[in-house]
Design a protein around this motif. Structure first.
Motif, PDB file in Angstrom:
ATOM      1  N   PHE A 267       0.661   8.356  -3.929  1.00 57.51           N
ATOM      2  CA  PHE A 267      -0.381   9.045  -5.029  1.00 57.51           C
ATOM      3  C   PHE A 267      -1.391   9.982  -3.455  1.00 57.51           C
ATOM      4  O   PHE A 267      -1.736  10.956  -4.077  1.00 57.51           O
ATOM      5  CB  PHE A 267      -1.336   7.328  -4.952  1.00 57.51           C
ATOM      6  N   GLY A 268      -1.850   9.282  -2.968  1.00 55.19           N
ATOM      7  CA  GLY A 268      -1.789  10.541  -1.387  1.00 55.19           C
ATOM      8  C   GLY A 268      -1.273  11.804  -1.370  1.00 55.19           C
ATOM      9  O   GLY A 268      -1.801  12.455  -1.390  1.00 55.19           O
TER      10      GLY A 268
ATOM     11  N   GLY B  73       0.476  -1.295  -0.342  1.00 52.34           N
ATOM     12  CA  GLY B  73      -0.193  -0.048   0.240  1.00 52.34           C
ATOM     13  C   GLY B  73       0.930   1.048   0.141  1.00 52.34           C
ATOM     14  O   GLY B  73       0.171   2.633  -0.362  1.00 52.34           O
TER      15      GLY B  73
ATOM     16  N   THR C 294      -6.766  14.160   3.789  1.00 51.60           N
ATOM     17  CA  THR C 294      -7.660  14.537   3.086  1.00 51.60           C
ATOM     18  C   THR C 294      -8.784  15.120   3.699  1.00 51.60           C
ATOM     19  O   THR C 294      -9.627  15.968   2.968  1.00 51.60           O
ATOM     20  CB  THR C 294      -8.285  13.123   2.553  1.00 51.60           C
ATOM     21  N   VAL C 295      -9.149  15.126   4.750  1.00 50.54           N
ATOM     22  CA  VAL C 295     -10.400  15.707   4.628  1.00 50.54           C
ATOM     23  C   VAL C 295     -10.349  16.696   5.338  1.00 50.54           C
ATOM     24  O   VAL C 295     -11.140  17.868   5.103  1.00 50.54           O
ATOM     25  CB  VAL C 295     -11.162  14.493   6.220  1.00 50.54           C
TER      26      VAL C 295
ATOM     27  N   TYR D 223      -1.888   5.519   7.251  1.00 44.63           N
ATOM     28  CA  TYR D 223      -3.047   5.313   6.789  1.00 44.63           C
ATOM     29  C   TYR D 223      -3.791   6.433   6.469  1.00 44.63           C
ATOM     30  O   TYR D 223      -5.637   6.753   5.904  1.00 44.63           O
ATOM     31  CB  TYR D 223      -4.160   3.610   5.678  1.00 44.63           C
ATOM     32  N   VAL D 224      -4.666   6.055   8.256  1.00 46.27           N
ATOM     33  CA  VAL D 224      -5.716   7.058   8.836  1.00 46.27           C
ATOM     34  C   VAL D 224      -4.777   8.298   8.212  1.00 46.27           C
ATOM     35  O   VAL D 224      -5.824   9.020   8.417  1.00 46.27           O
ATOM     36  CB  VAL D 224      -5.516   7.134  10.622  1.00 46.27           C
TER      37      VAL D 224
ATOM     38  N   TRP E  60      -0.116   3.249  -2.936  1.00 42.87           N
ATOM     39  CA  TRP E  60      -1.496   4.540  -2.827  1.00 42.87           C
ATOM     40  C   TRP E  60      -1.019   5.203  -1.915  1.00 42.87           C
ATOM     41  O   TRP E  60      -1.482   6.590  -1.501  1.00 42.87           O
ATOM     42  CB  TRP E  60      -2.439   3.866  -2.055  1.00 42.87           C
ATOM     43  N   ILE E  61       0.145   5.423  -0.731  1.00 44.74           N
ATOM     44  CA  ILE E  61       0.320   6.842   0.071  1.00 44.74           C
ATOM     45  C   ILE E  61       0.623   7.168  -0.614  1.00 44.74           C
ATOM     46  O   ILE E  61       0.792   8.777  -0.110  1.00 44.74           O
ATOM     47  CB  ILE E  61       1.317   5.655   1.181  1.00 44.74           C
TER      48      ILE E  61
ATOM     49  N   VAL F 168      -3.287   9.372   5.878  1.00 43.77           N
ATOM     50  CA  VAL F 168      -4.174  10.150   4.909  1.00 43.77           C
ATOM     51  C   VAL F 168      -5.138  10.447   4.629  1.00 43.77           C
ATOM     52  O   VAL F 168      -6.343  11.354   4.377  1.00 43.77           O
ATOM     53  CB  VAL F 168      -3.724   8.898   3.298  1.00 43.77           C
ATOM     54  N   ILE F 169      -6.332   9.290   5.911  1.00 45.58           N
ATOM     55  CA  ILE F 169      -7.472   9.948   5.889  1.00 45.58           C
ATOM     56  C   ILE F 169      -8.221  11.267   6.278  1.00 45.58           C
ATOM     57  O   ILE F 169      -8.590  12.440   5.579  1.00 45.58           O
ATOM     58  CB  ILE F 169      -8.549   9.116   6.538  1.00 45.58           C
TER      59      ILE F 169
ATOM     60  N   PHE G 280      -1.810  14.629  -3.959  1.00 48.12           N
ATOM     61  CA  PHE G 280      -2.889  15.107  -3.404  1.00 48.12           C
ATOM     62  C   PHE G 280      -2.245  15.985  -2.690  1.00 48.12           C
ATOM     63  O   PHE G 280      -3.316  17.160  -2.479  1.00 48.12           O
ATOM     64  CB  PHE G 280      -4.787  13.897  -3.094  1.00 48.12           C
TER      65      PHE G 280
ATOM     66  N   SER H   4       0.812   0.670  12.976  1.00 47.74           N
ATOM     67  CA  SER H   4       0.861   0.058  11.818  1.00 47.74           C
ATOM     68  C   SER H   4       0.003   0.569  10.695  1.00 47.74           C
ATOM     69  O   SER H   4      -0.002   1.038   9.143  1.00 47.74           O
ATOM     70  CB  SER H   4       0.587  -1.396  10.970  1.00 47.74           C
ATOM     71  N   MET H   5      -1.588   1.222  11.673  1.00 41.84           N
ATOM     72  CA  MET H   5      -2.366   1.435  10.398  1.00 41.84           C
ATOM     73  C   MET H   5      -1.918   3.761  10.725  1.00 41.84           C
ATOM     74  O   MET H   5      -3.534   4.248  10.250  1.00 41.84           O
ATOM     75  CB  MET H   5      -3.734   1.717  11.171  1.00 41.84           C
TER      76      MET H   5
END
Lengths: 306, 363
Positions: A231-232, A225, A286-287, A279-280, A228-229, A282-283, A235, A275-276
């Motif tokens: 990629f994020g 992943g 993004t918000v 990803y958190v 994708w990070i 990014v969310i 953004f 570990s998460m």
């Protein structure tokens, strides 16, 4: 203090592939192309880099193989999206599945099923004379590997080219108003295609960074992943190489902290939470983030009048 | 985007079938061409796949078993796709459904009647997946967060969350592996075909496909979702709130993916473990695209992926070929099907041009 310096140095170390991938993504997305194949490109980069370095015993050949592999995947992606107008997100998913199968299949064909994992010696750090003797900063900034230094040089160059040269204007016009760019005599499809290839090359190096600089081996979960990070990050960094560098370091820190906490083996704090974390992050970002400079025609294929 | 392509029509069902079949053949060709490298004759491989898959009821049943969750994750992607949204996180919503189904089943089995537990697990998986989906839709509607990124990332978050649960509260009593205990027989979805492991799940999946088709094309709810997908501004003018459609479409999409968790946990695996069906979400995207997001078409494209998976597994058993050949096949097939869309489009363009010149000459 020692721990802190190590942690930050590690954060910069881990940020390199994310920044590289994100900068490639920035270049492509400025021309209107989302390179959703980025996860696949990272994976084949890790695979190709390991293959080249293991078989030749030479790091440079490893990275060159990774670049070629990344470009090959970007080529499939570019041909099908730019010239065949296929949907960018859908194509990216197809390529991710294909690359996953391809890498496992050929790893097996080339290496069989080795009993002990095959390894290469990870790329060593280079301490820059004098500068690396500066307290704190020296350890953090000037004892990194070559790829990291090159990435730091690449960021201002890409920034300059994108925003201060006519080439940059050409690139950006394809993302903002392809029809006008076309009318001005720019071959929109070719510009987009070449930008995707460049993103493939940079993504290939980024992938190889995980197999050659980080762990010195390859397995199918090595990317997990991170493409994708990147990629994020593109953004979140507002489609700007400098923004990508900043957010790349933010994610480097979150990865370094995660690794550190897992190594401590604290039972009171579940390691999964760390570990998460990226990803958190990014969310959440993004918000929070207001996307100001999203290229107008991002993700929209340009179909010339027929 | 793909909307442009749909304007150019003029090739019918037969042409679609022909080009899709051609793409599949080409995809298999590209995967098999490498098999001689490990000493497997590609023709033998094809023979093994066909004979082993269709040799007995059990492996034919396995195709349906594999197809079941794929229909659902395909539907999950298709539903948001119709609203011009991209739910790349079906994998995470699937896990959310798995967690809910497993937790309810393990918590209530042997205390309440099995049928009731099944019903509750069914509902819980829909609620769990739907909740995750609705949350993504809400972030999109309220904060204009990029749904593609958020849904992508949510998968990783939920995967780690599931791992955490499997290490702690949901872990088997032995405490050895990251997995739950086996579910009691009473909370298994009943098998419907003797001599196979085909459960009621396939009926649920096909029913879901039909239901999604009815909702999308025969009800005002589906109409609103589709209008939002086609033209947001037009939808707003017509008094449809696009934001509400975002939340709705994502909630439904998540619920369908969550349901896949129920049929897998209660119908097939009868337990939950880490690295469970790790690619089911991305396969769903491929399946939806193969069928051009048509719910009924999804049943058939899921069946194709099911055949490839069972065939690929058989190939691994009876020859040297590694299991990764399955992903290779699925990947190539997807790429070539997408290319076939382009070929059909070009043929359509040529036909239109031809018609124009013909009518031009007549005038």
């Amino acid at each position: 203090m020692e721990v802190f310096i190590n942690l930050i140095a590690r954060a910069f170390f881990m940020s390199t592939p994310l920044v590289l991938g994100a900068v490639g993504e920035v270049i492509a997305e400025r021309t209107g192309m989302m390179v959703t194949a980025v996860e696949g490109i990272f994976l084949i980069g890790a695979w190709g880099g390991f293959l080249g370095a293991y078989l030749s015993g030479n790091m440079l050949i490893g990275f060159l193989t990774a670049m070629a592999c990344g470009m090959a995947v970007a080529l499939i992606y570019g041909v099908t999206t730019v010239y065949m107008y296929q949907h960018q997100i859908v194509m990216g998913t197809a390529i991710a599945i294909l690359v996953t199968g391809f890498c496992s299949f050929f790893y097996r064909i080339i290496f069989g099923t080795p009993t002990t994992p095959l390894t290469v010696t990870p790329l060593s750090d280079i301490a820059i004379p004098v500068l690396s003797d500066i307290p704190v900063i020296g350890r953090i900034l000037f004892e990194q590997n070559l790829v990291t230094y090159l990435t730091w040089i690449l960021v201002p160059i890409v920034f300059y080219v994108l925003f201060r040269t006519s080439l940059g204007l050409t690139l950006r016009s394809c993302g903002e108003n392809p029809a006008a760019a076309d009318a001005a005599g720019i071959n929109v499809q070719r510009v987009r295609f070449l930008a995707v290839l460049l993103a493939g090359v940079l993504g290939g190096i980024a992938g190889a960074y995980y197999s050659l600089c980080n762990v010195g081996m390859y397995n199918a979960q090595i990317i997990g992943g991170r493409g994708w990070i990147a990629f994020g990050i593109c953004f979140l960094g507002n489609w700007n190489p400098v923004g990508s560098l900043i957010f790349g370091i933010v994610f480097g820190i979150s990865e370094a902290v995660g690794t550190y906490v897992r190594a401590l083996g604290l039972s009171s704090v579940p390691s999964e939470l760390f570990s998460m974390l990226p990803y958190v992050l990014v969310i959440v970002l993004t918000v929070c983030r207001k996307n100001l400079h999203v290229p107008d025609k991002l993700g929209v294929n340009y179909v010339k009048e027929e | 985007m793909s909307r442009n392509e749909k304007k150019i029509k003029g090739d019918g069902f037969a042409s679609m079938l022909f080009w899709t079949a051609a793409a599949i053949v080409l995809g298999l060709f590209c995967s098999f061409i490498f098999l001689p490298l490990i000493g497997v004759n590609p023709l033998d491989a094809l023979g093994i796949m066909i004979t082993q898959v269709f040799s007995n009821a059990y492996s034919m049943g396995n195709i349906l078993v594999k197809t079941t969750p794929l229909i659902l994750t395909g539907l999950a992607f298709a539903f948001t796709y119709k609203a011009n949204l991209y739910n790349i996180g079906a994998q995470g919503q699937f896990y959310a459904g798995c967690i809910c189904a497993a937790a309810v089943s393990l918590g209530l089995q042997n205390r309440v009647p099995g049928a009731l537990v099944l019903l509750l697990a069914f509902a819980a998986s829909i609620v769990g997946g739907g909740f995750v989906g609705a949350l993504i839709g809400f972030l999109k509607a309220r904060f204009n967060a990029n749904e593609f990124l958020v849904s992508m990332m949510s998968t990783y978050v939920i995967t780690y969350f599931m791992q955490l649960l499997l290490r702690t509260v949901l872990q088997e009593e032995k405490g050895e592996y990251l997995q739950t205990d086996y579910l009691d027989n009473s909370v298994w979805l009943p098998r419907i075909i003797g001599g196979t492991s085909v459960s009621l799940g396939i009926v649920i999946a096909v029913a879901a496909a039909v239901l999604v088709w009815v909702v999308l094309y025969k009800t005002s709810v589906g109409y609103r979702v589709r209008v939002t997908g086609m033209n947001q501004d037009a939808a707003r003018m017509a008094g449809i709130s696009p934001k509400r459609q975002y939340v709705l479409a994502f909630a439904v999409s998540g619920a369908i993916a969550g349901l896949a968790g129920f049929v897998e946990v209660n119908g097939m695996q009868h337990m939950l473990l880490t690295n469970f069906d790790t690619d089911i979400g991305s396969y769903g995207i491929g399946i939806a695209i193969l069928a051009n997001a048509n719910p009924i078409g999804i049943i058939f494209s899921a069946l194709l992926f099911g055949i490839l998976q069972v065939g690929g597994t058989a190939l691994g058993h009876y020859s040297n070929a590694p299991a990764s050949v399955i992903d290779l096949m699925q990947g190539w097939v997807m790429v070539f099907v997408l290319v076939s869309f382009f070929v059909r489009r070009q043929l359509g363009v040529r036909r239109m041009k031809h018609q124009k010149t013909v009518s031009g000459e007549a005038a």
